[in-house]
Write a protein that holds these residues in place. Sequence first.
Motif, PDB file in Angstrom:
ATOM      1  N   HIS A 227      47.529  35.275  43.917  1.00 17.00           N
ATOM      2  CA  HIS A 227      46.561  36.325  44.252  1.00 17.00           C
ATOM      3  C   HIS A 227      46.855  37.490  43.317  1.00 17.00           C
ATOM      4  O   HIS A 227      48.005  37.756  43.005  1.00 17.00           O
ATOM      5  CB  HIS A 227      46.743  36.739  45.718  1.00 17.00           C
ATOM      6  CG  HIS A 227      45.576  37.502  46.262  1.00 17.00           C
ATOM      7  ND1 HIS A 227      44.549  36.898  46.951  1.00 17.00           N
ATOM      8  CD2 HIS A 227      45.278  38.820  46.238  1.00 17.00           C
ATOM      9  CE1 HIS A 227      43.659  37.814  47.324  1.00 17.00           C
ATOM     10  NE2 HIS A 227      44.080  38.992  46.903  1.00 17.00           N
ATOM     11  N   LEU A 228      45.823  38.177  42.869  1.00 15.16           N
ATOM     12  CA  LEU A 228      46.020  39.162  41.811  1.00 15.16           C
ATOM     13  C   LEU A 228      45.328  40.468  42.148  1.00 15.16           C
ATOM     14  O   LEU A 228      44.187  40.469  42.623  1.00 15.16           O
ATOM     15  CB  LEU A 228      45.471  38.583  40.494  1.00 15.16           C
ATOM     16  CG  LEU A 228      45.636  39.410  39.227  1.00 15.16           C
ATOM     17  CD1 LEU A 228      47.098  39.624  38.911  1.00 15.16           C
ATOM     18  CD2 LEU A 228      44.958  38.688  38.053  1.00 15.16           C
ATOM     19  N   VAL A 229      46.025  41.568  41.903  1.00 19.16           N
ATOM     20  CA  VAL A 229      45.405  42.886  41.976  1.00 19.16           C
ATOM     21  C   VAL A 229      45.524  43.503  40.590  1.00 19.16           C
ATOM     22  O   VAL A 229      46.627  43.713  40.103  1.00 19.16           O
ATOM     23  CB  VAL A 229      46.103  43.795  43.010  1.00 19.16           C
ATOM     24  CG1 VAL A 229      45.477  45.186  43.001  1.00 19.16           C
ATOM     25  CG2 VAL A 229      46.034  43.189  44.401  1.00 19.16           C
ATOM     26  N   LEU A 230      44.398  43.735  39.944  1.00 25.16           N
ATOM     27  CA  LEU A 230      44.415  44.400  38.640  1.00 25.16           C
ATOM     28  C   LEU A 230      44.246  45.888  38.872  1.00 25.16           C
ATOM     29  O   LEU A 230      43.272  46.319  39.490  1.00 25.16           O
ATOM     30  CB  LEU A 230      43.290  43.871  37.748  1.00 25.16           C
ATOM     31  CG  LEU A 230      43.512  42.465  37.187  1.00 25.16           C
ATOM     32  CD1 LEU A 230      42.270  41.968  36.470  1.00 25.16           C
ATOM     33  CD2 LEU A 230      44.711  42.449  36.254  1.00 25.16           C
ATOM     34  N   VAL A 236      40.808  47.556  39.636  1.00 27.01           N
ATOM     35  CA  VAL A 236      39.751  47.016  38.773  1.00 27.01           C
ATOM     36  C   VAL A 236      39.176  45.761  39.407  1.00 27.01           C
ATOM     37  O   VAL A 236      37.965  45.569  39.460  1.00 27.01           O
ATOM     38  CB  VAL A 236      40.305  46.716  37.371  1.00 27.01           C
ATOM     39  CG1 VAL A 236      39.226  46.088  36.498  1.00 27.01           C
ATOM     40  CG2 VAL A 236      40.832  47.990  36.734  1.00 27.01           C
ATOM     41  N   ALA A 237      40.056  44.900  39.900  1.00 28.31           N
ATOM     42  CA  ALA A 237      39.614  43.686  40.581  1.00 28.31           C
ATOM     43  C   ALA A 237      40.753  43.179  41.447  1.00 28.31           C
ATOM     44  O   ALA A 237      41.916  43.409  41.137  1.00 28.31           O
ATOM     45  CB  ALA A 237      39.208  42.621  39.572  1.00 28.31           C
ATOM     46  N   GLY A 242      42.307  32.670  40.450  1.00 33.72           N
ATOM     47  CA  GLY A 242      41.303  31.938  39.686  1.00 33.72           C
ATOM     48  C   GLY A 242      40.056  32.756  39.429  1.00 33.72           C
ATOM     49  O   GLY A 242      39.459  32.680  38.349  1.00 33.72           O
ATOM     50  N   SER A 243      39.659  33.561  40.387  1.00 31.37           N
ATOM     51  CA  SER A 243      38.413  34.302  40.221  1.00 31.37           C
ATOM     52  C   SER A 243      38.623  35.674  39.576  1.00 31.37           C
ATOM     53  O   SER A 243      37.684  36.261  39.047  1.00 31.37           O
ATOM     54  CB  SER A 243      37.726  34.469  41.579  1.00 31.37           C
ATOM     55  OG  SER A 243      38.586  35.121  42.475  1.00 31.37           O
ATOM     56  N   GLU A 248      37.165  39.475  31.011  1.00 34.90           N
ATOM     57  CA  GLU A 248      36.433  40.716  31.224  1.00 34.90           C
ATOM     58  C   GLU A 248      37.236  41.685  32.101  1.00 34.90           C
ATOM     59  O   GLU A 248      37.377  42.870  31.788  1.00 34.90           O
ATOM     60  CB  GLU A 248      35.089  40.388  31.868  1.00 34.90           C
ATOM     61  CG  GLU A 248      34.073  41.503  31.677  1.00 34.90           C
ATOM     62  CD  GLU A 248      32.961  41.422  32.702  1.00 34.90           C
ATOM     63  OE1 GLU A 248      32.680  40.315  33.198  1.00 34.90           O
ATOM     64  OE2 GLU A 248      32.407  42.477  33.021  1.00 34.90           O
ATOM     65  N   ASN A 249      37.810  41.130  33.198  1.00 35.79           N
ATOM     66  CA  ASN A 249      38.605  41.980  34.086  1.00 35.79           C
ATOM     67  C   ASN A 249      39.831  42.551  33.383  1.00 35.79           C
ATOM     68  O   ASN A 249      40.162  43.720  33.545  1.00 35.79           O
ATOM     69  CB  ASN A 249      39.064  41.176  35.305  1.00 35.79           C
ATOM     70  CG  ASN A 249      37.960  41.080  36.341  1.00 35.79           C
ATOM     71  OD1 ASN A 249      37.019  41.884  36.326  1.00 35.79           O
ATOM     72  ND2 ASN A 249      38.075  40.107  37.226  1.00 35.79           N
ATOM     73  N   LEU A 250      40.483  41.685  32.571  1.00 33.59           N
ATOM     74  CA  LEU A 250      41.690  42.150  31.869  1.00 33.59           C
ATOM     75  C   LEU A 250      41.332  43.234  30.871  1.00 33.59           C
ATOM     76  O   LEU A 250      42.041  44.229  30.727  1.00 33.59           O
ATOM     77  CB  LEU A 250      42.381  40.980  31.169  1.00 33.59           C
ATOM     78  CG  LEU A 250      43.045  39.978  32.115  1.00 33.59           C
ATOM     79  CD1 LEU A 250      43.631  38.815  31.323  1.00 33.59           C
ATOM     80  CD2 LEU A 250      44.133  40.653  32.933  1.00 33.59           C
ATOM     81  N   GLN A 251      40.183  43.030  30.187  1.00 33.68           N
ATOM     82  CA  GLN A 251      39.755  44.054  29.239  1.00 33.68           C
ATOM     83  C   GLN A 251      39.484  45.372  29.949  1.00 33.68           C
ATOM     84  O   GLN A 251      39.833  46.443  29.464  1.00 33.68           O
ATOM     85  CB  GLN A 251      38.493  43.589  28.517  1.00 33.68           C
ATOM     86  CG  GLN A 251      38.758  43.236  27.067  1.00 33.68           C
ATOM     87  CD  GLN A 251      37.595  42.502  26.459  1.00 33.68           C
ATOM     88  OE1 GLN A 251      36.491  42.489  27.012  1.00 33.68           O
ATOM     89  NE2 GLN A 251      37.842  41.876  25.326  1.00 33.68           N
ATOM     90  N   GLN A 252      38.872  45.249  31.105  1.00 30.33           N
ATOM     91  CA  GLN A 252      38.606  46.474  31.870  1.00 30.33           C
ATOM     92  C   GLN A 252      39.891  47.163  32.285  1.00 30.33           C
ATOM     93  O   GLN A 252      39.967  48.387  32.336  1.00 30.33           O
ATOM     94  CB  GLN A 252      37.804  46.123  33.120  1.00 30.33           C
ATOM     95  CG  GLN A 252      36.340  46.412  32.989  1.00 30.33           C
ATOM     96  CD  GLN A 252      35.703  46.508  34.345  1.00 30.33           C
ATOM     97  OE1 GLN A 252      36.213  47.187  35.222  1.00 30.33           O
ATOM     98  NE2 GLN A 252      34.607  45.807  34.511  1.00 30.33           N
TER      99      GLN A 252
END
Lengths: 273, 436
Positions: A227-230, A236-237, A242-243, A248-252
């Motif tokens: 599970h990831l929290v950017l 950011v996300a 997986g989702s 795009e999310n990493l760039q953001q």
Amino acid sequence: MIAMFRSNAALETPAPAAGAQAAPAVDVHDVTVAYHRKPVLWDVDVALPRGRLIAIVGPNGAGKSTLLKAILGLVPLASGRVEILGRPLSQARSMIGYVPQRETVDWDFPVSALDVVLMGRYGRLSWCRRPRRADREAARGCLAQVGMGDFAGRQINQLSGGQQQRVFLARALAQDAAIYFMDEPLAGVDAATERAIIDILRSLRSAGRTVVAVHHDLQTVSEYFDHLVLLNMRVVAAGPIGSVYTTENLQQTYGGRLTILDEAAEALRRAGR
Amino acid sequence: MDTFLRLILLQDANTRVVLLGAALLGMTSGVIGSFAVLRRRALLGDALAHAALPGICTAYFVVGDKSFTAFLIGALIFGTLGVLCVSFVRTHTRIKEDAAIGIVLSSFFGLGIVLSRIIQNQPAGNRAGLDTYIYGKAALMVNQDVALIALVAGVILIVVALLFKEFSLLCFDRDFAAAQGWPAMWLDILLMALLCVCTVIGLPAVGVVLMAALLIIPAAAARFWTERLSLMVALAGLIGLLSGLIGTAASAMAAHFAAGPPVVLAAAGFFMFSMLFAPRRGALADWWRRRKLRQRIAMQNVLRALYEIGEAAGAFERPASFDQILSSRAWTAPALTECLERAVRAGLIRGRDDRYVLTDAGRREAMRVVRAHRLWEIFLVEQAAIAPDHVDRDADQIEHVLPPELLARLEERLRQEGRLPAPVPQSPHPVGEVAP
């Protein structure tokens, strides 16, 4: 089928307060944190599910450590609130384990590895009560779990960086918590320690525990966590890896998309002087 | 001589009281000072002590007479005020703690000196004895004063004993303590309060200028002797106690001698001794360890040089000349001579007419050394991507301290790749040239 049921039941341990059956492991509501009027976290609103290995990832200065500290009540919230297993923090202390960043303590402090791990048990001891034999046994067990059983009596200044990190992890294990918060548990450790720590995180997950870790390495994040929290001052996300783990999310998160926020923060800081 | 005898034999009732007070004070300072030092609050104690002086003067203005209790209350109020000022400056401005301490310490002390001059210019001012609070005069303590010191010391020691677990956790890892639900801020305040009270009762005996030394030095000295917190605290208490006794006794022998300086000098003596002679952390032990390591490295280098000369010649039995060994590495002739002599004494080398050869034991040891060196070199070349012509020098620095488990792992890797037919692997670079 039965095994699955069991592991699901384990997710519920320790039993949450009545009416909070579905409460997430950690619920962060609109949290803002500022140091010297400079906002570090802005309006962070995120729910972390139970029984997962959750990574908080973001660039330097994104407020990753601050988010952990805000959840643990170690920094004052400018606004917002945090719930743990559906309860306010003050009622959830005994369900929390914490691994601070290794550099935050003085490793020349006159204690042994076992003494440090024993501190994990202090939370269950009342005022003025000294740790007993059972606490020592438990602490030894935790040291053995991280592969440091032979180092119990070793002074902490005689340990390598990886060993020190293992001792910190063992101290958190001694807290026997439902949710573990770890600040960069894999930073600057050797490959063997990294494997040992990941094994332990996985066994915590299979026991139904939740782990929330600040992680710095994008290469390994999808291998180690589910599970990831950017994070970059705001969320950011957040979601299953997986989702969320997308270019795009990493760039953001890491890219130049946040200049307006940065400028606004800078203006606010100047105005506050 | 008469004074000395009376002092040693404790014939004087007043001397007994004074020494008891100084001993209790030293012990308490050592104990609470240990936590202050470990919590990195040692200098705050200094600010506190200096800030107490205007409090003592103000107490004289208010009470209008010399009163131990009033002085202590005044000192406590102003000392606390000083600490609060430091904390305010640090949290509400961008000034860092060390500067904040410097500002508060000197401002309060300056104010104290001004006030004490004003008092002494008054007709009855000289009798106030304010000067004794600047450098301390333990000999002026009377029964009541010592009873108060004993009471306060007792309270502090009991609180520390009860909250040992909480204080040690706070000092080691405040955030962890807070995350566990301990009221870290209140524990911090309590620790500061104990430090405050201890400092204040020490003022009449040691004085505002040097009181902080009695908090810091015994703790710092004790740290040299042990790696256990409980032992360190106990030892700091003992060193503080002895410093109080010795210093006060010394000052009691001379009529107009302040007590603070000899007490602090006694503590400094303990510190110097500890710093030099403590078995593991002391400077001498450290120097000895380094010397041993240097000698071991030099010896291993000599063995490796002889082995590699033998290896190149294809005959280990053929003796190598002194010059040949000297040119194999960048070392000086005197250093090499000394090291060869040691190797001969250790039975690792036989030498005659400036020609040297490895003994059987020497060759076994040399093989071990060369093996470690080359395994490490191969690792550096292949895993750490260091150029082969630089690798010799890098390997030189660390191979002497490589743990056996690590060597075994390196060796296992080579064996799996089928590259370890001989007990000693091939050098990854040409042997015989001096590394650049």
